[in-house]
Design a protein around this motif. Structure first.
Motif, PDB file in Angstrom:
ATOM      1  N   HIS A  96       1.123   9.721  12.494  1.00  0.00           N
ATOM      2  CA  HIS A  96       1.476  11.133  12.666  1.00  0.00           C
ATOM      3  C   HIS A  96       1.052  11.965  11.458  1.00  0.00           C
ATOM      4  O   HIS A  96       0.659  13.129  11.612  1.00  0.00           O
ATOM      5  CB  HIS A  96       2.983  11.257  12.896  1.00  0.00           C
ATOM      6  N   ALA A  97       1.129  11.384  10.261  1.00  0.00           N
ATOM      7  CA  ALA A  97       0.711  12.115   9.057  1.00  0.00           C
ATOM      8  C   ALA A  97      -0.787  12.419   9.104  1.00  0.00           C
ATOM      9  O   ALA A  97      -1.218  13.536   8.800  1.00  0.00           O
ATOM     10  CB  ALA A  97       1.066  11.317   7.810  1.00  0.00           C
ATOM     11  N   ARG A  98      -1.592  11.434   9.478  1.00  0.00           N
ATOM     12  CA  ARG A  98      -3.038  11.650   9.556  1.00  0.00           C
ATOM     13  C   ARG A  98      -3.393  12.662  10.636  1.00  0.00           C
ATOM     14  O   ARG A  98      -4.258  13.520  10.433  1.00  0.00           O
ATOM     15  CB  ARG A  98      -3.727  10.316   9.828  1.00  0.00           C
ATOM     16  N   ARG A 103       5.887   2.107   9.216  1.00  0.00           N
ATOM     17  CA  ARG A 103       4.803   2.533   8.335  1.00  0.00           C
ATOM     18  C   ARG A 103       3.601   2.992   9.146  1.00  0.00           C
ATOM     19  O   ARG A 103       2.999   4.037   8.858  1.00  0.00           O
ATOM     20  CB  ARG A 103       4.412   1.396   7.405  1.00  0.00           C
ATOM     21  N   ARG A 104       3.243   2.224  10.177  1.00  0.00           N
ATOM     22  CA  ARG A 104       2.116   2.609  11.025  1.00  0.00           C
ATOM     23  C   ARG A 104       2.425   3.890  11.791  1.00  0.00           C
ATOM     24  O   ARG A 104       1.553   4.756  11.943  1.00  0.00           O
ATOM     25  CB  ARG A 104       1.803   1.472  11.999  1.00  0.00           C
ATOM     26  N   LEU A 105       3.638   4.014  12.278  1.00  0.00           N
ATOM     27  CA  LEU A 105       4.048   5.214  13.009  1.00  0.00           C
ATOM     28  C   LEU A 105       3.973   6.444  12.105  1.00  0.00           C
ATOM     29  O   LEU A 105       3.465   7.501  12.508  1.00  0.00           O
ATOM     30  CB  LEU A 105       5.472   5.021  13.540  1.00  0.00           C
ATOM     31  N   TYR A 106       4.465   6.302  10.886  1.00  0.00           N
ATOM     32  CA  TYR A 106       4.473   7.412   9.933  1.00  0.00           C
ATOM     33  C   TYR A 106       3.045   7.831   9.581  1.00  0.00           C
ATOM     34  O   TYR A 106       2.706   9.024   9.589  1.00  0.00           O
ATOM     35  CB  TYR A 106       5.238   6.996   8.686  1.00  0.00           C
ATOM     36  N   MET A 143      12.417   8.557   6.229  1.00  0.00           N
ATOM     37  CA  MET A 143      11.379   7.871   6.988  1.00  0.00           C
ATOM     38  C   MET A 143      10.397   7.166   6.059  1.00  0.00           C
ATOM     39  O   MET A 143       9.904   6.069   6.366  1.00  0.00           O
ATOM     40  CB  MET A 143      10.647   8.872   7.879  1.00  0.00           C
ATOM     41  N   GLN A 144      10.103   7.777   4.919  1.00  0.00           N
ATOM     42  CA  GLN A 144       9.228   7.133   3.936  1.00  0.00           C
ATOM     43  C   GLN A 144       9.856   5.849   3.391  1.00  0.00           C
ATOM     44  O   GLN A 144       9.179   4.821   3.250  1.00  0.00           O
ATOM     45  CB  GLN A 144       8.932   8.091   2.782  1.00  0.00           C
ATOM     46  N   MET A 199       0.848  -1.207   0.000  1.00  0.00           N
ATOM     47  CA  MET A 199       0.000   0.000   0.000  1.00  0.00           C
ATOM     48  C   MET A 199       0.881   1.255   0.000  1.00  0.00           C
ATOM     49  O   MET A 199       1.891   1.316   0.695  1.00  0.00           O
ATOM     50  CB  MET A 199      -0.908   0.013   1.242  1.00  0.00           C
ATOM     51  N   LYS A 200       0.494   2.259  -0.775  1.00  0.00           N
ATOM     52  CA  LYS A 200       1.288   3.468  -0.903  1.00  0.00           C
ATOM     53  C   LYS A 200       1.280   4.280   0.385  1.00  0.00           C
ATOM     54  O   LYS A 200       0.252   4.435   1.040  1.00  0.00           O
ATOM     55  CB  LYS A 200       0.738   4.322  -2.049  1.00  0.00           C
ATOM     56  N   VAL A 201       2.461   4.802   0.759  1.00  0.00           N
ATOM     57  CA  VAL A 201       2.592   5.617   1.961  1.00  0.00           C
ATOM     58  C   VAL A 201       2.486   7.088   1.576  1.00  0.00           C
ATOM     59  O   VAL A 201       3.210   7.557   0.694  1.00  0.00           O
ATOM     60  CB  VAL A 201       3.943   5.347   2.658  1.00  0.00           C
ATOM     61  N   GLY A 202       1.569   7.817   2.197  1.00  0.00           N
ATOM     62  CA  GLY A 202       1.388   9.228   1.883  1.00  0.00           C
ATOM     63  C   GLY A 202       2.544  10.081   2.355  1.00  0.00           C
ATOM     64  O   GLY A 202       3.371   9.656   3.170  1.00  0.00           O
ATOM     65  N   ASN A 203       2.631  11.290   1.835  1.00  0.00           N
ATOM     66  CA  ASN A 203       3.694  12.217   2.199  1.00  0.00           C
ATOM     67  C   ASN A 203       3.230  13.100   3.350  1.00  0.00           C
ATOM     68  O   ASN A 203       2.182  13.751   3.270  1.00  0.00           O
ATOM     69  CB  ASN A 203       4.077  13.075   0.998  1.00  0.00           C
ATOM     70  N   TYR A 204       4.026  13.156   4.410  1.00  0.00           N
ATOM     71  CA  TYR A 204       3.666  13.939   5.601  1.00  0.00           C
ATOM     72  C   TYR A 204       3.534  15.427   5.271  1.00  0.00           C
ATOM     73  O   TYR A 204       2.644  16.101   5.776  1.00  0.00           O
ATOM     74  CB  TYR A 204       4.740  13.729   6.674  1.00  0.00           C
TER      75      TYR A 204
END
Length: 255
Positions: A126-128, A120-123, A109-110, A1-6
């Motif tokens: 905090h991003a959300r 991934r969950r940590l990132y 971090m990405q 799954m794609k990781v969004g940018n903070y």
């Protein structure tokens, strides 16, 4: 799954108010020149509100009633000065350098989140949280500006419907700005200006405050990441001492 940018929303909002000064490789040369012109125009438009309020103060100090209006202008001028200071601070060399460092750390971090589920969950957590907080702060600031403008226009509407408006020598406005033209003859222009300029200024206040909070949240995410890596550090890694040293350096940079 794609990781969004903070920093996606931080970058977009700072570009909207014209104070994103970190060079980006995905903006073409011609696009950069357009953005520079837009940034200059947007900021001058907001700064001129403070100048207009300040210039208008001497003309208001005539009677006791006008003195109250002068004090109101002085209070509004103080608010605008705070907004201007925040906008200028975001464009200082120190802040630009800090953003570059944080963007590099965000990229690291990405990349780590793509191979480690916990990171991934940590990132994402905090991003959300950062995206939600920015939405609340920016939307609330804009809503306050729109509400203030709406109240002013309601008072104008009531005045225009009253019998006194027929013989009135001066038409009312929500704010006492100075204009280089006759406000009564160009009443519509003044009304449009007073509905746009305060809204944009409050938007700047919300964006700058929300973006500062987002930096603090990102630093917290970095410290959480370091904590996780320290807890899962083991001697079986190749060059264990060098790896531990890198973690200590990252902790110092975070501080």
């Amino acid at each position: 799954m794609k990781v969004g940018n903070y920093f996606t929303h931080v970058r977009r909002l700072l570009m909207v108010v014209g104070i994103w000064k970190v060079e980006s490789s995905d903006i073409l040369f011609f696009g950069k020149r357009i953005y520079q012109v837009y940034s200059l125009f947007f900021q001058l438009f907001c700064y001129s509100a403070a100048l207009s309020l300040l210039i208008e103060i001497p003309s208001l100090v005539k009677t006791d009633v006008a003195a109250v209006a002068a004090m109101d202008n002085a209070n509004r001028f103080t608010v605008y000065i705070v907004i201007i200071i925040k906008m200028i601070a975001w464009q200082t060399r120190r802040m630009v350098d800090l953003l570059r460092v944080l963007l590099d750390q965000n990229q690291e971090m990405q990349e780590a989140s793509r191979v480690d589920l916990h990171i991934r969950r940590l990132y994402r957590k905090h991003a959300r949280y950062n995206h939600k907080l920015m939405f609340v702060l920016v939307s609330s600031g804009t809503a306050i500006a729109i509400s203030i403008a709406a109240v002013g226009f309601m008072e104008i509407y009531k005045f225009m419907q009253s019998p006194e408006s027929v013989n009135a020598t001066e038409k009312p406005l929500p704010n006492r700005y100075w204009y280089p033209f006759d406000r009564n003859k160009n009443y519509v222009v003044a009304l449009v200006d007073q509905s746009i300029r305060p809204t944009l200024s409050c938007l700047c206040a919300g964006v700058t405050s929300a973006s500062l909070n987002s930096l603090a949240i990102f630093v917290r995410a970095q410290l959480k990441l370091l904590q996780y890596r320290f807890h899962h550090f083991h001697q079986r890694e190749e060059e264990a001492f060098a790896a531990l040293k890198r973690l200590c350096v990252k902790h110092q940079r975070g501080i």
